[in-house]
Motif scaffolding. Structure first.
Motif, short mmCIF file in Angstrom:
data_model
loop_
_atom_site.label_atom_id
_atom_site.label_comp_id
_atom_site.label_asym_id
_atom_site.label_seq_id
_atom_site.Cartn_x
_atom_site.Cartn_y
_atom_site.Cartn_z
N HIS A 43 96.33 15.28 -10.62
CA HIS A 43 95.98 15.70 -11.98
C HIS A 43 96.97 15.10 -12.97
O HIS A 43 98.07 14.70 -12.60
CB HIS A 43 95.98 17.22 -12.09
CG HIS A 43 97.33 17.83 -11.90
ND1 HIS A 43 97.81 18.18 -10.66
CD2 HIS A 43 98.32 18.12 -12.78
CE1 HIS A 43 99.03 18.67 -10.79
NE2 HIS A 43 99.37 18.64 -12.07
N ASN A 46 91.07 17.61 -16.95
CA ASN A 46 91.20 17.00 -15.63
C ASN A 46 89.90 17.11 -14.84
O ASN A 46 89.46 16.14 -14.24
CB ASN A 46 92.34 17.66 -14.85
CG ASN A 46 93.70 17.05 -15.19
OD1 ASN A 46 93.94 15.90 -14.90
ND2 ASN A 46 94.56 17.83 -15.82
N ALA A 89 97.78 21.01 -17.65
CA ALA A 89 97.92 21.08 -16.20
C ALA A 89 99.39 21.06 -15.78
O ALA A 89 99.75 21.61 -14.75
CB ALA A 89 97.16 19.93 -15.54
N ARG A 137 88.91 19.21 -6.91
CA ARG A 137 88.34 17.86 -6.91
C ARG A 137 87.40 17.63 -5.73
O ARG A 137 86.38 16.95 -5.85
CB ARG A 137 89.48 16.83 -6.88
CG ARG A 137 89.04 15.41 -7.10
CD ARG A 137 90.22 14.54 -7.44
NE ARG A 137 91.23 14.55 -6.40
CZ ARG A 137 91.16 13.84 -5.27
NH1 ARG A 137 90.15 13.03 -5.07
NH2 ARG A 137 92.10 13.93 -4.37
#
Lengths: 221, 225
Positions: B105, B114, B146, B161
């Protein structure tokens, strides 16, 4: 948004966030101009004669300071793996990264040039050649820098190494670029310099994505 | 604590994963010019979970990177084939997603930015971002930079992700090293959902993850020179 568009948008956004490279480049560029003006002193004729080459050199060095971050920032946080994993052609990703670097670093310099031109007493008729030669030449700086950034991606504090790698490759761009900046629009050497500058940049545009992708792949292992 | 149970977190909008078989045969990998592992063969079918185990330095991360195509093996090959049609070889970038120890990130972007960036890279619809964010309980932190997230929260962002990418094969390195027990259980639940959808996972970990019917793949140091 397409993947390449997203990469470009993200890199530009990061460059303008706190700690990004955009402000760094412009500040460095402005300081170079100020220091030159102070160093030359009150000789107005001399300073307006060298203003073009000085601004070209300043722009070149200001572009260079953020080159090591093009790929290394992505490697350090793991996002380089993501870029490699999702790209169909790593060369296109490299082209997007080089474009983002140009938009975040060189474009602000071109916009700042008129202000520095006033400070260095740049003749009125020299603004257009300078701006045009910078607009054509600076993408070449980012493209060549992208290769150097990819080559040293795994080395910490590689500023000096990057400078050594890119300097010889920057020479043609600097010579043709400041050559065009010093000529009058319409003079034969103006057109010749601009065409050679354009040719150099186009050559870099073909070579850089392929070379950057190859350098990245070998650095991943 | 509003614990979600496994069945609730599957949500109504179940996307079936494509059914892909992962196989690595005769793989030899080296790190910094030194051979680390030789002659590794693994095969995993849809729904499988393979857990890589072994002492520090044995080459778990290196092997995972080779599986994911981020490191060129010295010998051997990694293949992703269609489970329904063994002759059809799938492109690695469409078949697998790799989540290393780094969360990939950007600290200067918000959590949501992100996620949005990954969604664009993996060509994922908006609904998947929302599902991943909800399932890993990241919603309250959407607007946080983040870089301001704690280690455990950043790890959850990194793991999100996998769910955004929704590739059939997940390669994960130490997924739960910095997670608390509730987050760890929640993550295991997400892995089980992925397997039920027809996906498969290869995980390198030291934690005893309660994955049902997981195959343990023990790596041993053999190269001394």
């Amino acid at each position: 948004m397409s993947a390449l568009g997203a990469i470009i948008a993200r890199d530009i956004r990061l460059a303008f966030r706190a700690g990004g490279g955009a402000a760094q480049g412009v500040t460095f560029f402005a300081l170079t101009g100020v220091m030159f003006a102070l160093a030359v002193g009150p000789d107005i004729a001399l300073i307006s004669k060298i203003a073009g080459p000085v601004l070209w050199t300043g722009a070149l060095l200001a572009t260079q300071i953020s080159l090591d971050q093009i790929w290394r920032a992505d490697r350090e946080d793991g996002s380089l793996d993501v870029l490699v994993e999702t790209s169909d052609m790593l060369a296109l990703t490299a082209l997007a990264k080089a474009f983002a670097h140009w938009a975040a670093t060189a474009l602000p310099l071109i916009i700042a040039t008129p202000i520095l031109g006033v400070m260095l007493n740049l003749p009125a008729e020299a603004y257009a050649p300078l701006a045009i030669s910078l607009a054509i030449g600076t993408p070449g700086l980012s493209l060549i820098g992208c290769i150097a950034g990819a080559l040293v991606v795994s080395l910490p504090r590689a500023h000096l190494l990057i400078a050594i790698i890119v300097s010889p490759l920057y020479v043609p761009i600097l010579i043709f670029g400041s050559g065009a900046a010093m000529s009058d629009v319409g003079a034969p050497q103006y057109g010749a310099n601009l065409m050679l500058l354009g040719a150099t940049v186009l050559f870099a545009a073909i070579l850089s994505p392929l070379a950057s992708a190859a350098a990245l792949r070998s650095n991943l292992d | 604590m509003n614990q979600q149970t496994t069945t609730e977190s599957t949500r109504p909008s179940i996307e079936q994963a494509e059914r892909v078989i992962f196989s690595a045969s005769g793989l030899a990998v080296s790190r910094g010019g030194r051979p680390v592992l030789t002659n590794i063969s693994v095969r995993a079918e849809p729904g499988d979970a393979v857990v890589l185990r072994g002492p520090n330095g044995v080459g778990k991360t290196t092997l995972l990177r080779a599986f994911a195509g981020l490191l060129r093996p010295d010998h051997g090959e990694v293949l992703f084939t269609d489970a329904a049609d063994a002759g059809r070889i799938r492109d690695r970038s469409e078949a697998s997603v790799f989540c290393g120890v780094l969360n990939a990130h950007k600290a200067a972007l918000t959590l949501r930015e992100n996620l949005n960036f990954w969604a664009a890279l993996y060509n994922a619809p908006q609904t998947r971002i929302e599902a991943a964010s909800a399932q890993l309980k990241l919603d309250p932190y959407s607007d946080y930079p983040a870089g301001a997230l704690s280690t455990g929260l950043a790890r959850r962002l990194g793991l999100a992700r996998l769910m955004i990418a929704q590739r059939p094969v997940w390669f994960i390195d130490e997924p739960t090293a910095s997670l608390d027990s509730a987050s760890s259980e929640n993550f295991v639940a997400q892995v089980e959902v992925h397997r039920r959808r027809g996906g498969l996972v290869v995980i390198a970990t030291h934690d005893p993850l309660p994955l049902s019917g997981a195959r343990i793949f023990e790596l041993t140091t053999k190269v001394a020179a």
